[in-house]
Design an enzyme around this catalytic site. Structure first.
Site, short mmCIF file in Angstrom:
data_model
loop_
_atom_site.label_atom_id
_atom_site.label_comp_id
_atom_site.label_asym_id
_atom_site.label_seq_id
_atom_site.Cartn_x
_atom_site.Cartn_y
_atom_site.Cartn_z
CG HIS A 189 -1.98 -1.06 1.16
ND1 HIS A 189 -2.44 -1.73 2.26
CD2 HIS A 189 -2.67 -1.55 0.10
CE1 HIS A 189 -3.38 -2.59 1.89
NE2 HIS A 189 -3.53 -2.51 0.58
CD GLU A 192 -1.31 0.72 4.57
OE1 GLU A 192 -0.71 -0.34 4.73
OE2 GLU A 192 -2.55 0.80 4.45
CG HIS A 296 0.14 -3.66 5.23
ND1 HIS A 296 -0.78 -3.37 4.26
CD2 HIS A 296 0.70 -4.84 4.86
CE1 HIS A 296 -0.79 -4.33 3.36
NE2 HIS A 296 0.09 -5.24 3.69
CD GLU A 380 -1.95 -3.10 9.14
OE1 GLU A 380 -1.51 -1.93 8.99
OE2 GLU A 380 -2.68 -3.66 8.30
ZN LIG Z 1 -2.07 -1.78 4.26
#
Ligand SMILES: [Zn+2]
Length: 503
Positions: A189, A192, A296, A380
């Site tokens: 992404h 990110e 991410h 994350e």
């Molecule tokens: Zn992501």
């Protein structure tokens, strides 16, 4: 031997070569870093979809409806759902009677955890490399550490940027013939962005620490480590925050673009985005990737399979494979050394089953696990997708031991060599499965070597050579804690055999 921890104090950092990225904060600007800056995001030509929130009403089925229609959901709370919307989609939700608003883009400079922000600010040396700076740095490392790192392009983005994958492993005469493959992929992404500097820092520590740090030297000699610092270079937009976007240049969310097992997709690259195809083909060419981490941002949690519920495009509150305890333990290997993850008040111990958080379909992690037998977790890194430089430094530092410990998990479980024992002892290409568990792994046809992550215990192991229907069962195979000792699984005779080898 592995008790030694990496220094977390930035003053002891082994690396000093990030000259291209060094960020020095002018004193006159320092005051402005104490407050987060934010703007309301709006879709533009450059960023056709941006973050928005839609309110949930008690008892409504909004989440189920959005999931069924494959809207690009990015987080789920009791009161609202976060998702990426184009202007048209935003208007459509509004017309349907929902309360929807654009979310703010935050650039936060620090979180009070590591040290006083004043001290951090002076030291911060991290920022987002441009695509060219990243490419140049990778090439410099190849020149400087020719025996340790190779860099190859495994494909091109929609706009023709190379998808660089660095392979770091020790010289042939060090360590074993068969090394488990563990990979790290950052920034699928594009908005990110913290994963890219973290991945570059990881590579540098492996290279600079080789021969200096005992744990890193062992890890590099015994593991084939792959790091892709930037999977979505078009969306990343040279690390310039206002230009970055989640999707690739075709406005496709790459973490919804892999084959979905629950929706019955075939495991083919046909019709998929070039960045997705590059990862799929790279993984298939490796024979068996043991572990992958997928970086991410936008939340602070380690998310492990399964993301998908058994029924396509639904939410189910949790989707657990037969390997659930193992997957959770592997996720914890990342979370434990990270204080902010471990102390999470939202996710127990900083980890979550994917579908327990919210289900998505076509994620890289579920594809890898279900179609390739690779354990992948989604890392994350922070609630802020684009941290400012001091928070970025904090994120890199607090994840340094996690990158090592997670990679080290590639050495736990069951390890061995499968050979044909009709007198010649040649390596066998075979599938290895474990009774009562879910995913299978393949042996390396050249060495017969395989690695299968497992929790300590006693198992029945089934080995099926590729060119036959014969299954060889080895009972009472004991898996201990810690680094696995390789065993030899020698296949005798033909047909179903029930054997226990002493080795
Ligand atoms: Zn992501």
């Amino acid at each position: 031997m592995f008790a030694r921890r990496l220094p977390i104090d930035p003053r002891n950092r082994v690396h000093s070569r990030f000259r291209g990225f060094i960020f020095s904060v002018p004193v006159l600007l320092a005051a402005s870093f104490l407050t987060p800056s934010s703007t309301i995001a709006q879709p533009t030509e450059q960023r056709p979809s941006v973050a928005a929130a839609v309110d949930r009403q008690q008892g409504d089925n909004l989440l189920e409806q959005l999931t069924k229609e494959r809207w690009d959901i990015t987080d789920v709370f009791d009161e609202e759902i976060h998702l990426y919307l184009s202007q048209e989609e935003f208007d459509r939700l509004g017309e349907m009677g929902h309360s929807v608003r654009w979310l703010e883009d935050h650039t936060v400079e620090w979180v009070e955890w590591l040290e006083k922000p004043d001290a951090l600010r002076e030291k911060s040396q991290f920022s987002y490399p441009t695509f060219q700076e990243m490419t140049d740095q990778l090439n410099d490392w190849v020149d400087e550490f020719p025996g340790l790192i190779q860099v190859e392009s495994v494909g091109q983005s929609v706009q023709g940027r190379e998808l660089w994958f660095a392979r770091i492993t020790g010289p042939d005469n060090e360590g074993p013939d068969f090394r488990p493959v563990v990979s790290h992929v950052a920034t699928m992404h594009g908005d990110e962005m913290a994963g890219t500097p973290l991945a570059m820092d990881f590579i540098e520590r492996l290279l600079a620490g080789y021969g200096e740090d005992e744990e890193i030297t062992w890890l590099v000699n015994n593991t084939e480590i792959w790091v892709m610092p930037l999977m979505n270079p078009d969306g990343y937009a040279d690390g310039i925050a206002p230009n970055s976007r989640r999707s690739n240049a075709n406005n496709i969310d790459l973490n919804r673009n892999f084959p979905s097992w629950a929706c019955g997709d075939q495991d083919t690259t046909s019709g998929r985005q070039p960045e997705t195809v590059a990862i799929m083909e790279w993984s298939a060419a490796r024979n068996q990737v043991v572990l992958q981490a997928n970086y991410h941002g936008g939340a602070l949690v380690i998310n492990y399979p399964l993301d998908e519920c058994a029924t396509c495009n639904t939410q189910c509150g949790g989707s657990y494979s037969a390997d659930e305890p193992l997957l959770r333990e592997i996720a914890l290997a990342w979370a434990r050394p990270n204080q902010r993850l471990s102390n999470s008040t939202r996710f127990t111990d900083g980890v979550t089953n994917g579908a327990e958080w919210y289900s998505i379909y076509g994620s890289m992690q579920d594809w890898h696990f279900r179609f390739r037998g690779t354990v992948e977790v989604t890392v994350e890194l922070d609630n802020n997708k684009i941290p400012g430089s001091t928070l970025l430094e904090q994120i890199v530092l607090e994840n340094r031991q996690s990158t090592i410990d997670y990679t080290m998990w590639g050495h736990q479980g069951l390890r061995g060599y499968v050979i044909n024992n009709h007198g010649d002892g040649v390596p066998v290409a075979a599938t290895v499965s474990v009774e009562g568990t879910e995913f299978n792994v393949r042996t390396d046809p050249v060495t017969g070597g395989f690695h299968r992550p497992l929790l300590p215990g006693t198992y029945s192991v089934m080995i099926q050579p590729e060119d036959t229907d014969d299954v060889y069962t080895f009972r009472n195979v004991v898996v201990n804690e810690g680094i696995a000792t390789p065993r030899t699984f020698a296949l005798h005779g033909t047909g179903y055999l029930d054997v226990w080898m002493i080795y």
